[in-house]
Design a protein around this motif. Structure first.
Motif, mmCIF file in Angstrom:
data_model
loop_
_atom_site.group_PDB
_atom_site.id
_atom_site.type_symbol
_atom_site.label_atom_id
_atom_site.label_comp_id
_atom_site.label_asym_id
_atom_site.label_seq_id
_atom_site.Cartn_x
_atom_site.Cartn_y
_atom_site.Cartn_z
ATOM 1 N N TYR A 99 0.854 -1.180 0.000
ATOM 2 C CA TYR A 99 0.000 0.000 0.000
ATOM 3 C C TYR A 99 0.892 1.233 0.000
ATOM 4 C CZ TYR A 99 0.766 1.400 4.890
ATOM 5 O OH TYR A 99 1.328 1.844 6.051
ATOM 6 N N ASN A 106 2.921 8.904 -13.565
ATOM 7 C CA ASN A 106 4.283 9.401 -13.470
ATOM 8 C C ASN A 106 4.726 9.583 -12.025
ATOM 9 O OD1 ASN A 106 5.416 9.501 -16.019
ATOM 10 N ND2 ASN A 106 4.159 11.265 -16.554
ATOM 11 N N LYS A 152 8.350 -7.934 -34.231
ATOM 12 C CA LYS A 152 7.311 -7.021 -34.701
ATOM 13 C C LYS A 152 6.080 -7.110 -33.820
ATOM 14 C CE LYS A 152 8.888 -7.170 -39.439
ATOM 15 N NZ LYS A 152 8.891 -8.107 -40.556
ATOM 16 N N TRP A 153 6.164 -7.932 -32.795
ATOM 17 C CA TRP A 153 5.003 -8.132 -31.929
ATOM 18 C C TRP A 153 4.923 -7.050 -30.862
ATOM 19 C CZ3 TRP A 153 4.177 -9.513 -26.721
ATOM 20 C CH2 TRP A 153 2.879 -9.952 -26.422
ATOM 21 N N GLY A 162 7.685 8.043 -14.986
ATOM 22 C CA GLY A 162 8.512 8.982 -14.212
ATOM 23 C C GLY A 162 9.861 9.173 -14.862
ATOM 24 N N GLY A 298 -4.782 -1.775 -28.461
ATOM 25 C CA GLY A 298 -5.109 -0.843 -27.395
ATOM 26 C C GLY A 298 -3.883 -0.112 -26.915
ATOM 27 N N ARG A 299 -3.878 0.231 -25.640
ATOM 28 C CA ARG A 299 -2.753 0.997 -25.136
ATOM 29 C C ARG A 299 -1.570 0.108 -24.797
ATOM 30 N NH1 ARG A 299 -4.299 4.692 -20.845
ATOM 31 N NH2 ARG A 299 -2.056 4.754 -20.553
ATOM 32 N N HIS A 305 -8.222 0.016 -18.103
ATOM 33 C CA HIS A 305 -9.324 0.794 -17.520
ATOM 34 C C HIS A 305 -10.707 0.302 -17.906
ATOM 35 C CE1 HIS A 305 -7.757 4.172 -15.235
ATOM 36 N NE2 HIS A 305 -6.715 4.188 -16.035
ATOM 37 N N THR A 306 -10.798 -0.564 -18.892
ATOM 38 C CA THR A 306 -12.130 -0.992 -19.316
ATOM 39 C C THR A 306 -12.137 -2.514 -19.424
ATOM 40 O OG1 THR A 306 -11.512 -0.965 -21.637
ATOM 41 C CG2 THR A 306 -12.414 1.076 -20.741
ATOM 42 N N SER A 308 -12.825 -4.213 -21.962
ATOM 43 C CA SER A 308 -12.201 -4.674 -23.200
ATOM 44 C C SER A 308 -10.680 -4.565 -23.122
ATOM 45 C CB SER A 308 -12.744 -3.889 -24.394
ATOM 46 O OG SER A 308 -12.524 -2.521 -24.210
ATOM 47 N N GLN A 309 -10.188 -3.501 -22.496
ATOM 48 C CA GLN A 309 -8.736 -3.400 -22.333
ATOM 49 C C GLN A 309 -8.204 -4.534 -21.471
ATOM 50 O OE1 GLN A 309 -8.073 0.480 -20.676
ATOM 51 N NE2 GLN A 309 -7.998 1.474 -22.683
ATOM 52 N N PRO A 354 -14.535 -1.117 -9.522
ATOM 53 C CA PRO A 354 -15.229 -2.192 -10.233
ATOM 54 C C PRO A 354 -14.299 -2.882 -11.226
ATOM 55 C CG PRO A 354 -16.495 -0.149 -10.290
ATOM 56 C CD PRO A 354 -15.190 0.181 -9.667
ATOM 57 N N ASN A 358 -9.602 0.675 -11.902
ATOM 58 C CA ASN A 358 -9.151 2.030 -11.563
ATOM 59 C C ASN A 358 -7.774 1.989 -10.916
ATOM 60 O OD1 ASN A 358 -11.496 3.086 -12.463
ATOM 61 N ND2 ASN A 358 -12.433 3.247 -10.433
ATOM 62 N N GLN A 385 -12.913 -7.379 -1.108
ATOM 63 C CA GLN A 385 -12.971 -7.125 -2.536
ATOM 64 C C GLN A 385 -11.597 -6.945 -3.165
ATOM 65 O OE1 GLN A 385 -15.638 -3.813 -1.702
ATOM 66 N NE2 GLN A 385 -16.974 -4.639 -3.291
ATOM 67 N N THR A 388 -8.139 -2.874 -0.554
ATOM 68 C CA THR A 388 -7.317 -2.244 0.478
ATOM 69 C C THR A 388 -6.480 -3.321 1.177
ATOM 70 O OG1 THR A 388 -9.133 -0.710 0.877
ATOM 71 C CG2 THR A 388 -7.390 -0.738 2.504
#
Lengths: 433, 1005
Positions: A99, A106, A152-153, A162, A298-299, A305-306, A308-309, A354, A358, A385, A388
């Motif tokens: 934690y 960054n 190339k992958w 940072g 994707g990124r 964040h989603t 699908s990601q 969720p 996040n 969950q 924490t």
């Protein structure tokens, strides 16, 4: 003679073992096992809940599409996305209660590696400072990025959030900052001198003479001396680096190719870097940071964040590192180096909310292997969950203190010019075997 | 005494044993809520400690370890700080807790710190979250929460409700009719809540009754709800050095008089003025980023007139290179660097923007205008008085020129939100020097910026977008019309795409009547028969090649490889014996089979390796055939299996023509905004942004959009949004709240500025935002001026006055010399925001002109040079280093980095070795790394120091004197010792290379 036996007694190892002898053993604060750290850094903040910390309760099961299995004698729970690491469950010490991370990338990167929000000395710099160099001819602190020729992958070389500040030297001597390697074909560029060895030495002596007046004028500017020393280190690197970074003998060995996954597209670059990291460890390099590469689609990093990601990136990211990391553990073990080498896996923060989509500074998971950590063990726990850290929580700074402790360094005694290591931390002795 | 103690101890233990165990829920939590939770709450976590849950108590804070050690009160840091055994003693600003309360806590810990609170079924908790909590927060917390709740009743926790206030418990578990809370909201008795006549709805009252009947279910992980924290602006905020208005410019005031006061106080003797060469070198590098030429050095050292230095400064400020040097300093705050990542967006023309910035600096355009242009350049008149400026419109997109990906911004609200957040970050960090973005999730913890302020500002950004406009746009009407037309075209295209898909499907199905099978199926069946032999032929060739490869492997004795090939050949034979072709195989892998891909070697290449020209020729022909075939299939599929000339699909073909027409007309792929637009177009700022994807549900669906190829939502997104932004609970896009009217942060609010009423916003309102930003004599304008002064100082002294140049707010470091910032800022504003005049004032000061050598006294009294009794030793940044090398090679000063780099051998290496600014963040400070690789680059790269040395000597002549070389590289004459040293080199170029590697060459002192 079987292969394993051969590796143990081959002359290369003996030679490097001799180099270890130069470590400042007498100056350790207490006996420590770890001589080197290989840190596999998952850029973007990996979701602990999809990898090494199965949440006890989830409200949206469809956001957690992968199963966990109990593995090894220890029954450590690991996601099925890591089939190879699952075999090494009994080598891993999973810390589920990290934690104190910062929740923006960054800043989080800087904080995760320096424990601070401004330009302080990074963990690698402290370690190198405390242990001293294991090989004066090589940089002791390396940021190892890049892709092998023809990959190339992978979509990026890998980098650390940072940037230079996350691997900097802060107020420690500037030479302790990480040396960036970003071209695997030519890991250290410009090693051929236009001079003969003697000619170069003479030239450098004269350069030193030119520098000396300016340096004398400004005795309170340490950078000036450090920069001249960098030239001298550079000269020594010319002879040591080509040998250290030459993978030809390794990559021609089918066993090594298989072990590190050097043939499949997805693991080639990561495998090569971890193999290289092992070579550097053998040669006394103290801290090697290997960031995850970008994966296609994707990124491409762990910042999922989603749904699908998450569904797209995580299997590729785990695929990229699973085989190579498992190979690294096996390899170090076979060479008898696992005890003195600490492998760390982790990102700059954890995830929460969720579907664990996040940013989350209150819970993250790192695992370690080797270096005398308690193997086959899960330390700490998160809440229901998995948002924490609640049981045996380990702060970012505690992790630093603990790693240094395993090196034989007491964070309370590490100082330089009156500036010490941040002492608001504690050693998580529970993870030390 | 001893006896007494043990008796006392005994009696405590006796009472402890006699009474019930302490209840966490009923006794401990209310106590903590009253005494500690103000600072130690999940949302506050002072010292990292949250005292609302048992788990976090056991974890403890950042410093003292576990707050609670079950069974061991004396080892629990909570008890230690309450009893003063450990620092800091608590409560921080208040009386110690009564002994009885501490004793209660001790007992609870001694009993094992058990959590006896109720855990409710998830459904009941969900009921609470959905029905009760919002009402409590909205209607009750205003009075019944916080430090001094009305009648002592706190409704922020279950225990608070059950414990009650002055009138007794507010609720009785399971008995709504007996509960005071229910009676009050029903308005049954004398007590009627909420006060003020605005009653709860009947449905809400029923929900509360059910809730009490269920036993007041409450989430276990959030025992104390965040009270509605009242955002307040304190005197400390108003008095913060950077948040005050500027003083009037005092013409008597000067930097040097200010500093002198401090030097006297500290008892430090300021350094003498730097030597003449040193000073000229410093000021020339600082102002134009190049070293002085020999002529300039001579002219200055020979000029004994009193105004010699002023003359130099004037010349430098008039130089066109001043704009490049100082424009770059600003560019560091725009995420425009030399290293970075590809999919940021939108694709703005960074070179063009930089050229514009340089012009602005060279023209010394007022900073307040420059700042406004970055917010609303598209809505301001052009600098030259025209109606519209494409460059200013380009500058106004810069705020969102960030590292966050632009992919999916049109469909995923969180991507859009992150992108907009970058705009706020830019407004705060780059322009105002404060951290506005911190207020996305909660009120700013340090500065007087509320979460509402954040979303009020966000609305300006959400109402704005960017569009690829023609570069020759000269009027605003033209720009607006063009942007509108683009949106209309996008809308039309997506609608057509959807309709086309739906009708193609219908046509395919309709064909069943005439052809017996669906149109697409019909085409597939027939065509497959035709092309199967051709496909088979490819595999036959593959077999031929396999056999050749087998032979080759055998002849080289590679038995393992041979085994693999033999196996593959056998499988291929089997396949050919029973060959079928499925159209599914027609995908990219088929192309890879012929042409190769990544690690796969294609048929053509394999045939070439074996020198089989006939086969190669045949394969190349086949390649052309299959490429056309793939296109044909795509086309046929699009038209339901029909050819586009078939009468059945005549209407579809017309639609398709229109789609192609629109695609040709659109200057960019608006779904891939990080890609460059067509030539002669630029992405620039326009009004009209994207709508949050979730809100689209409420919009009417355009016809056919449901069948859009990508996502039905996209079709609707291109209706440009102009309006307010929604507040997001904890900054999370999943929890949007109400719309927050666009406006300016309350703290800076200037009620008089726009009249008493709210400003009338035109379009997105960005022009109003821009104007607000620099209202004369306002606090926000003062902040902007201070930010500029602080950064200018930083560039001229190596360290800023406020050492957090992106954070002048209360989170930043307090400057030792706020008077210097204020004095200069006041003058800056008075001088019409002229940056050149500030630079001139500073470089003319004695402080700037001092020597950089630190005396022992300096080190002892002010080792960090916070009071500037000496100049600094600074490493040059990447740009002046590259400039110097290029200048040595060619003798020229360049008009752009691009031109310089084309003259500089191995120019691409410099950014990496000399720490150019990364383009992923707002860079407040350049690093000056010292690495062995930098040394290797200079020493060994043939085009490094040696290459530059060779070219330099070639240009200037090999027989040039050592003295001239010193003047060229270090801008000073050599000392005798250096002359001697230089003579020792056999090769002149080795000597020059050594000088280029010397510290003095890339450091200013």
């Amino acid at each position: 003679m079987d292969r394993r036996h051969f590796l143990h007694t081959s002359t290369g190892i003996v030679a490097t073992a001799a180099a270890w002898g130069e470590a400042k053993a007498a100056e350790l604060h207490h006996p420590g096992k770890v001589k080197s750290v290989i840190f596999y850094y998952c850029k973007g903040g990996p979701s602990q809940a999809h990898t090494f910390d199965k949440p006890k309760h989830v409200s949206d099961p469809e956001l957690y599409p992968w199963n966990f299995s109990r593995c090894g004698q220890s029954g450590l729970e690991i996601s099925d996305l890591f089939p190879n690491l699952q075999y090494h469950a009994d080598d891993l010490c999973v810390i589920r209660s990290g934690y104190g991370a910062v929740a923006s990338h960054n800043e989080a990167g800087i904080h995760m590696f320096t424990g601070a929000s401004e330009a302080r000395a990074s963990l690698g710099a402290w370690m190198l400072h405390g242990l001293g160099t294991g090989n004066p001819n090589l940089p002791g602190h390396v940021l190892l990025t890049g892709r092998v020729d023809g990959d190339k992958w992978a979509k990026s070389d890998g980098s650390v959030h940072g940037g230079a500040r996350s691997v900097g030297a802060g107020a420690l001597p500037p030479s302790l900052q990480a040396q960036l390697v970003n071209n695997l074909e030519e890991p250290i560029a410009n090693l051929d001198s236009p001079f003969s060895a003697a000619g170069q030495t003479q030239w450098l002596t004269r350069l030193g003479a030119f520098n000396s007046e300016f340096t004398r004028r400004h005795p309170y500017v340490p950078a000036l001396r450090a920069r001249h020393e960098a030239f001298l280190t550079a000269q020594r690197m010319q002879s040591a680096a080509p040998e250290a970074f030459n993978l030809a003998n390794e990559t021609s060995d089918p066993a090594m190719r298989k072990l590190y996954g050097l043939d499949p597209q997805e693991t080639r670059s990561t495998g090569t870097k971890l193999l290289l990291a092992r070579r550097l460890v053998q040669r006394g390099v103290r801290f090697i940071l290997v960031p995850s590469v970008g994966v296609p689609g994707g990124r491409g990093d762990w910042d999922t964040h989603t749904p699908s990601q998450t569904a797209e990136a995580i299997p590729k990211l785990t695929l990229a590192c699973d085989r190579p990391l498992a190979g690294l553990i096996t390899d170090l073990k076979q060479r008898g180096l696992l005890d003195q080498t600490l492998i760390v896996w982790g990102g700059e923060m954890g995830r929460g909310g969720p579907g664990h989509m996040n940013h989350n500074g209150s819970a993250f998971t790192w695992w370690m292997a080797g270096g005398g950590v308690r193997p086959g063990f899960a330390y700490g726990a998160t809440d229901e969950q998995g948002f924490t850290a609640v049981e045996n929580p380990v702060h970012v700074r505690d992790l630093h203190a603990t790693i240094l402790w395993m090196c034989g360094l007491d964070y309370r005694k590490l100082t330089h010019n009156g500036i010490g290591f941040d002492t608001t931390c504690k050693v998580a002795k529970g993870i030390i075997g | 005494m001893k006896l007494f103690t043990s008796i006392a101890m005994l009696s405590i233990i006796a009472t402890a044993q006699a009474s019930e165990p302490v209840s966490f829920e009923r006794e401990v939590l209310p106590l903590l809520e009253q005494r500690c939770n103000k600072c130690h709450h999940e949302d506050e976590q002072s010292g990292g400690l949250d005292l609302t849950r048992l788990e976090t108590m056991r974890r403890g804070g950042d410093e003292l370890g576990a707050a609670i050690v079950p069974g061991k009160p004396d080892e629990s840091s909570l008890i230690q700080v309450l009893t003063g055994v450990k620092e800091p003693s608590m409560p921080e600003n208040g009386d110690p807790l009564p002994t009885a309360e501490i004793a209660l806590l001790r007992r609870w810990i001694a009993e094992g710190a058990k959590d006896d609170s109720m855990i409710f079924p998830a459904d009941d908790v969900a009921f609470f979250e959905r029905e009760i909590r919002p009402v409590l927060a909205e209607r009750c917390f205003k009075c019944h929460a916080g430090d001094e709740p009305e009648h002592g009743l706190r409704l922020t926790s279950r225990q608070g409700i059950l414990g009650g206030g002055a009138r007794g418990p507010a609720a009785t578990v399971g008995k709504p009719d007996e509960s005071l809370l229910i009676k009050a909201i029903r308005h049954e008795g004398e007590l009627q809540m909420p006060r003020g006549g605005d009653n709860l709805s009947d449905a809400q009252i029923v929900a509360f009754e059910m809730w009490v009947a269920k036993g007041l279910p409450w989430p276990a992980d959030r025992k104390v709800l965040a009270r509605e924290k009242q955002f307040t602006i304190s005197d400390a905020d108003r008095n913060h050095w950077a948040f005050r208005r500027l003083p009037k410019d005092n013409t008597q005031w000067s930097i040097d008089s200010e500093l002198q006061r401090h030097h006297r106080r500290l008892g430090v003797m300021p350094a003498k003025e730097a030597r003449r060469h040193q000073l000229l070198r410093r000021v020339t590098y600082d102002l134009i980023g190049y070293p002085p030429t020999l002529e300039e050095i001579k002219a200055f050292t020979n000029d004994d007139s009193p105004g010699a230095y002023e003359k130099v400064v004037t010349r430098l400020l008039d130089s066109p290179h001043y704009g490049w040097r100082w424009g770059r300093h600003w560019m560091d705050y725009t995420r425009n660097g030399s290293t970075g990542q590809p999919t940021r967006g939108p694709a703005i023309d960074a070179d063009r923007y930089e050229a514009w910035v340089v012009r602005c600096f060279n023209d010394d355009r007022p900073w307040d205008w420059f700042a406004r242009a970055h917010i609303a350049g598209d809505k301001m008149p052009a600098w030259n008085g025209r109606d519209y400026s494409i460059d200013q419109a380009l500058a106004a997109v810069v705020p969102i020129n960030g590292p966050r990906t632009f992919e999916n911004a049109a469909v995923e609200s969180f991507v859009l939100m992150d992108k907009l957040d970058e705009g706020i970050e830019f407004l705060g960090r780059s322009l105002m020097g404060i951290s506005l973005e911190c207020a996305r999730c909660h009120d700013h913890k340090f500065d007087p910026i509320s979460q509402l302020d954040y979303y009020a500002l966000l609305g300006f950004f959400q109402s704005s977008g960017h569009a690829p406009l023609p570069v020759d746009t000269t009027s605003r009407a033209e720009a607006d019309q063009y942007a509108l037309r683009l949106a209309a075209l996008m809308q039309e295209k997506t609608t057509l795409e959807g309709r086309l898909r739906r009708q193609a499907l219908a046509a395919s199905i309709a064909a069943k009547k005439t052809r017996g099978v669906e149109g697409r199926k019909y085409f597939i069946n027939n065509r497959t028969i035709e092309i199967t032999p051709r496909a088979k032929r490819l595999h036959e060739i593959d077999l031929v090649l396999l056999k050749a490869e087998l032979e080759d492997a055998q002849s080289q004795g590679k038995s393992r490889l041979a085994d693999d090939i033999r196996k593959a050949a056998r499988e291929k034979e089997k396949m050919l014996a029973n060959f079928t072709f499925s159209p599914l195989n027609l995908g990219p892998s088929f192309d890879h089979f012929i042409n190769g891909h990544k690690s796969q070697i294609g048929l053509i290449e394999r045939a070439e390796v074996f020198g089989l020209p006939e086969l190669t020729k045949e394969l190349k022909k086949a390649d052309v055939f299959w490429a056309a075939e793939r296109k044909l299939w795509g086309r046929r599929y699009r038209f339901g299996g029909f050819a586009d000339t078939d009468p059945e699909v005549a209407e579809l073909a017309r639609m398709d023509d229109r789609i192609q027409e629109i695609a040709a007309e659109l200057p960019a792929n608006v779904l891939r905004q990080w890609e460059e637009p067509k030539p002669n177009h630029l992405y620039v700022r326009t009004d009209g942004g994207l709508r949050r994807a979730e809100e689209l549900r409420d919009l009417p669906r355009p016809e056919g959009a449901i069948l859009n190829a990508n996502d039905p939502k996209i079709a609707w997104l291109f209706k440009p949004y102009i309006g307010d932004a929604r507040i997001l609970d904890r900054g999370d896009v999943l929890y949007p709240g109400e719309l927050i009217p666009r406006g300016f942060p309350e703290f800076f609010g200037e009620p008089g500025f726009f009249g008493e009423s709210k400003p009338r916003l035109e379009g997105s309102g960005r022009l109003q935002l821009a104007n607000w930003l620099t209202v004369p004599d306002s606090t926000q304008a003062a902040l902007i001026a201070r930010t500029v002064i602080n950064r200018v100082w930083q560039k001229l002294f190596g360290q800023a006055l406020c050492r957090t140049p992106k954070e002048l707010g209360r989170l930043g470091q307090s400057p030792e010399l706020p008077e210097v910032i204020n004095g200069l800022a006041a003058r800056f504003v008075t001088h019409d925001w002229s940056v050149k005049s500030v630079v001139r004032e500073i470089v003319l000061s004695k402080a700037y002109r001092r020597d950089s050598v630190a005396s022992d006294q300096h080190i002892e009294r002010d080792s960090n040079n916070h009071f500037f009794a000496r100049q600094a030793v600074r490493r040059l940044e990447y740009e002046p280093i590259a400039n110097t090398m290029a200048w040595l090679v060619s003798g020229r000063r360049y008009d752009s980095p691009g031109a310089r780099n084309s003259a500089l051998p191995t120019a691409a290496d410099y950014p990496r070795h000399f720490d150019a600014a990364p383009n992923v963040e707002l860079v407040e400070r350049r690093t000056a790394s010292i690495t062995a690789t930098q040394a290797l680059f200079l020493m060994n790269q043939p085009n490094g120091a040696h290459g530059v040395a060779d070219r330099f000597l070639q240009r200037i002549g090999r027989d040039v004197s050592i003295e001239q070389i010193f003047f060229a590289i270090m801008q000073r004459p050599p000392t005798n010792r250096e002359l001697m040293l230089a003579g020792e080199f056999e090769q002149r170029s080795d000597f020059v290379a050594a000088l280029l590697c010397a510290n003095e060459t890339i450091y200013l002192d």
